[in-house]
Every structure is written in C-alpha cells, then in structure tokens.
Design a protein around this motif. Structure first.
Motif, PDB file in Angstrom:
ATOM      1  N   PRO A  96      46.559 -10.589  -9.369  1.00  0.00           N
ATOM      2  CA  PRO A  96      46.599 -10.049 -10.738  1.00  0.00           C
ATOM      3  C   PRO A  96      45.223  -9.690 -11.293  1.00  0.00           C
ATOM      4  CG  PRO A  96      48.109 -11.900 -10.544  1.00  0.00           C
ATOM      5  CD  PRO A  96      47.300 -11.875  -9.280  1.00  0.00           C
ATOM      6  N   VAL A  97      44.239 -10.586 -11.145  1.00  0.00           N
ATOM      7  CA  VAL A  97      42.926 -10.293 -11.728  1.00  0.00           C
ATOM      8  C   VAL A  97      42.235  -9.164 -10.970  1.00  0.00           C
ATOM      9  CG1 VAL A  97      41.650 -12.030 -10.391  1.00  0.00           C
ATOM     10  CG2 VAL A  97      40.814 -11.327 -12.633  1.00  0.00           C
ATOM     11  N   LEU A  98      42.417  -9.101  -9.654  1.00  0.00           N
ATOM     12  CA  LEU A  98      41.819  -8.001  -8.892  1.00  0.00           C
ATOM     13  C   LEU A  98      42.472  -6.672  -9.265  1.00  0.00           C
ATOM     14  CD1 LEU A  98      41.463  -9.650  -5.357  1.00  0.00           C
ATOM     15  CD2 LEU A  98      39.685  -9.320  -7.092  1.00  0.00           C
ATOM     16  N   ALA A  99      43.791  -6.684  -9.439  1.00  0.00           N
ATOM     17  CA  ALA A  99      44.483  -5.457  -9.836  1.00  0.00           C
ATOM     18  C   ALA A  99      44.053  -5.016 -11.230  1.00  0.00           C
ATOM     19  CB  ALA A  99      45.995  -5.673  -9.790  1.00  0.00           C
ATOM     20  N   ALA A 100      43.827  -5.983 -12.122  1.00  0.00           N
ATOM     21  CA  ALA A 100      43.377  -5.634 -13.472  1.00  0.00           C
ATOM     22  C   ALA A 100      42.002  -4.984 -13.431  1.00  0.00           C
ATOM     23  CB  ALA A 100      43.357  -6.885 -14.350  1.00  0.00           C
ATOM     24  N   LEU A 101      41.111  -5.503 -12.596  1.00  0.00           N
ATOM     25  CA  LEU A 101      39.792  -4.889 -12.455  1.00  0.00           C
ATOM     26  C   LEU A 101      39.902  -3.479 -11.882  1.00  0.00           C
ATOM     27  CD1 LEU A 101      37.749  -7.915 -11.049  1.00  0.00           C
ATOM     28  CD2 LEU A 101      37.313  -6.743 -13.210  1.00  0.00           C
ATOM     29  N   GLU A 102      40.729  -3.323 -10.872  1.00  0.00           N
ATOM     30  CA  GLU A 102      40.846  -2.026 -10.207  1.00  0.00           C
ATOM     31  C   GLU A 102      41.574  -0.994 -11.058  1.00  0.00           C
ATOM     32  OE1 GLU A 102      42.302  -2.356  -6.165  1.00  0.00           O
ATOM     33  OE2 GLU A 102      41.306  -4.298  -5.949  1.00  0.00           O
ATOM     34  N   SER A 103      42.273  -1.443 -12.100  1.00  0.00           N
ATOM     35  CA  SER A 103      42.982  -0.480 -12.951  1.00  0.00           C
ATOM     36  C   SER A 103      42.021   0.460 -13.663  1.00  0.00           C
ATOM     37  CB  SER A 103      43.859  -1.217 -13.973  1.00  0.00           C
ATOM     38  OG  SER A 103      43.062  -1.959 -14.888  1.00  0.00           O
ATOM     39  N   ALA A 104      40.740   0.082 -13.740  1.00  0.00           N
ATOM     40  CA  ALA A 104      39.750   0.985 -14.331  1.00  0.00           C
ATOM     41  C   ALA A 104      39.444   2.159 -13.413  1.00  0.00           C
ATOM     42  CB  ALA A 104      38.460   0.217 -14.633  1.00  0.00           C
ATOM     43  N   LEU A 105      39.852   2.065 -12.148  1.00  0.00           N
ATOM     44  CA  LEU A 105      39.498   3.074 -11.153  1.00  0.00           C
ATOM     45  C   LEU A 105      40.668   3.956 -10.745  1.00  0.00           C
ATOM     46  CD1 LEU A 105      37.475   0.670  -8.815  1.00  0.00           C
ATOM     47  CD2 LEU A 105      36.590   2.073 -10.674  1.00  0.00           C
ATOM     48  N   HIS A 106      41.887   3.499 -10.997  1.00  0.00           N
ATOM     49  CA  HIS A 106      43.068   4.217 -10.521  1.00  0.00           C
ATOM     50  C   HIS A 106      43.808   4.865 -11.685  1.00  0.00           C
ATOM     51  CE1 HIS A 106      42.979   2.495  -6.438  1.00  0.00           C
ATOM     52  NE2 HIS A 106      42.570   1.384  -7.020  1.00  0.00           N
ATOM     53  N   PRO A 107      44.230   6.116 -11.552  1.00  0.00           N
ATOM     54  CA  PRO A 107      45.142   6.672 -12.560  1.00  0.00           C
ATOM     55  C   PRO A 107      46.484   5.964 -12.479  1.00  0.00           C
ATOM     56  CG  PRO A 107      44.881   8.187 -10.714  1.00  0.00           C
ATOM     57  CD  PRO A 107      43.901   7.081 -10.493  1.00  0.00           C
ATOM     58  N   GLY A 108      47.160   5.853 -13.609  1.00  0.00           N
ATOM     59  CA  GLY A 108      48.457   5.199 -13.631  1.00  0.00           C
ATOM     60  C   GLY A 108      49.521   6.037 -12.938  1.00  0.00           C
ATOM     61  N   VAL A 109      50.562   5.364 -12.452  1.00  0.00           N
ATOM     62  CA  VAL A 109      51.651   6.074 -11.779  1.00  0.00           C
ATOM     63  C   VAL A 109      52.297   7.075 -12.730  1.00  0.00           C
ATOM     64  CG1 VAL A 109      53.924   5.794 -10.723  1.00  0.00           C
ATOM     65  CG2 VAL A 109      52.085   4.204 -10.146  1.00  0.00           C
ATOM     66  N   ALA A 110      52.479   6.693 -14.002  1.00  0.00           N
ATOM     67  CA  ALA A 110      53.080   7.612 -14.970  1.00  0.00           C
ATOM     68  C   ALA A 110      52.226   8.868 -15.131  1.00  0.00           C
ATOM     69  CB  ALA A 110      53.258   6.909 -16.315  1.00  0.00           C
ATOM     70  N   GLN A 111      50.903   8.705 -15.123  1.00  0.00           N
ATOM     71  CA  GLN A 111      50.024   9.869 -15.231  1.00  0.00           C
ATOM     72  C   GLN A 111      50.147  10.772 -14.012  1.00  0.00           C
ATOM     73  OE1 GLN A 111      46.497   7.367 -15.867  1.00  0.00           O
ATOM     74  NE2 GLN A 111      46.110   8.498 -17.759  1.00  0.00           N
ATOM     75  N   LEU A 112      50.214  10.170 -12.831  1.00  0.00           N
ATOM     76  CA  LEU A 112      50.348  10.964 -11.611  1.00  0.00           C
ATOM     77  C   LEU A 112      51.668  11.725 -11.591  1.00  0.00           C
ATOM     78  CD1 LEU A 112      48.959   8.410  -8.992  1.00  0.00           C
ATOM     79  CD2 LEU A 112      47.805  10.443  -9.879  1.00  0.00           C
TER      80      LEU A 112
END
Length: 217
Positions: A96-112
């Motif tokens: 969870p914490v790693l995914a939260a950090l990486e969310s700054a780098l990945h566009p969201g699925v809804a955006q894609l």
C-alpha cells in the motif's frame, strides 16, 4: 507513544499529492523513517553560455534548477508482530505505501480509459494526462512543489506471500518554480513561500565584512 515524556515528538517528512485542478490534497504519504541524509544541488540560471561577457556576468534569468536526492526506508516487521492492530500491513506488507508513492508517477486507469475513448471518437490531438502536483514536505521550513525524476525501490525482505516487508526507496526530485508553474498556480505559490522563508533565514546571517576580519571591501 514513547515512554520518555521529555523526548520531543519527531516530525515526519513525506509527500502530499494535490489535485491539479482544485489544489486540494488527495493523498499524503509519510516517511516511516526520515532520511538519514539528503543531497541538494542548486544550478543557477545565468545568461550567456560564454564566460567573459561583462554585461551579463551578474545577471540571472530565473530561479535556479534545484534537485533533491535521498533514501526513504520502510519496514513492516513490527506491524506484522501485531497483525490485529495492523491488519493492512499484515495482509499486504508494504504494497500500500509503495503504491501510494508510485501514484505520483502513474496516470490513473480512469484517465487512461478516458484518453482511449477520446481517441476512439476521432479526436486527433489528445492532451497529455495531468498528474497530481507532488509536494515534498521536509518540516515546516521546506514545503516544495517537485517533479519526481528518479524512483528506485529496493525490496529487501518479504513475508511468506512475497509481500515486501522491508524496502528502501531512492528518490530524485526537481523543485518546480514559478518558471514551471506560473505565479498563480498552487505550486507556484508554494515555491514563493519557500523562497521567502529562505530569504528570512539568510537575513539571520552576519552581513558585514568586519565579521571576516576585513575593515571594508
């Protein structure tokens, strides 16, 4: 809760992700352990690539390029010893914490998916996805809008389900200035506030050559 009442509470650093449209916080990720050290590089923006230009030698065309590099360590082993008190870590480790950090780098699925729908409708030019504004917080005196330029995760231990339970995250980030964001953008305002604080700190340092043993200069 520490058993020593005289020990001051340690402020934790971390990242805050702000909605690019409203400027409101959408996610906060605190460092479990503050970095032991960080490297900061400041590259001034002068005018003219060639030395010896007397008219431009002292001129600056904008804020310097400033970068931060540091390691943030995370360890879930203590939480795993008390799974009832820490059910998220017990089931998922540090995911969870790693995914939260990486969310700054990945566009969201809804955006894609939204981009894909627009492309399917024949829109020739689709604007790139705008990521949340990433704010690096290292105490009250350093609250900086940044763009993460390097992100390396070393997963060093795992639970029986191969969930990472100890990891070191190496981060490189470039400070975003008013040149990048503008003066009215939330990030631009945060940069100006940080710069004002820096100027106040600089004002606390002695200013006269006599402090260096010089009568004048």
């Amino acid at each position: 809760m520490t058993g020593f009442p005289g020990v001051p509470r340690v402020v934790r650093g971390g990242f805050v992700l702000l909605d690019p449209d409203t400027g409101r916080p959408v996610r906060t990720v605190a460092f479990q352990f503050n970095p032991d050290s960080l490297t900061r590089t400041v590259q001034p923006q002068g005018i003219g690539p060639e030395p010896g230009d007397r008219l431009e030698a002292q001129r600056l065309k904008g804020p310097p390029h400033e970068t931060y590099r540091f390691d943030a360590e995370f360890d879930a082993t203590e939480q795993l010893d008390a799974p009832d008190a820490h059910p998220v870590e017990a089931r998922n480790g540090l995911f969870p914490v790693l995914a939260a950090l990486e969310s700054a780098l990945h566009p969201g699925v809804a955006q894609l998916l939204a981009e894909d729908r627009m492309a399917a409708l024949g829109m020739i030019e689709v604007a790139p996805v705008e990521a949340p504004l990433t704010v690096l917080v290292l105490g009250r005196s350093r609250v900086l809008p940044v763009r993460i330029t390097e992100f390396t995760v070393a997963e060093e231990a795992f639970d029986p389900d191969l969930n990472p339970i100890r990891a070191k995250v190496s981060v490189g980030a470039r400070v975003l200035t008013v040149d990048d964001l503008g003066f009215r953008h939330k990030g631009g305002l945060l940069y100006l506030q940080h710069q004002q604080a820096r100027e106040r700190f600089a004002g606390l340092v002695p200013r006269t050559p006599s402090d260096l043993g010089l009568p004048s200069l």
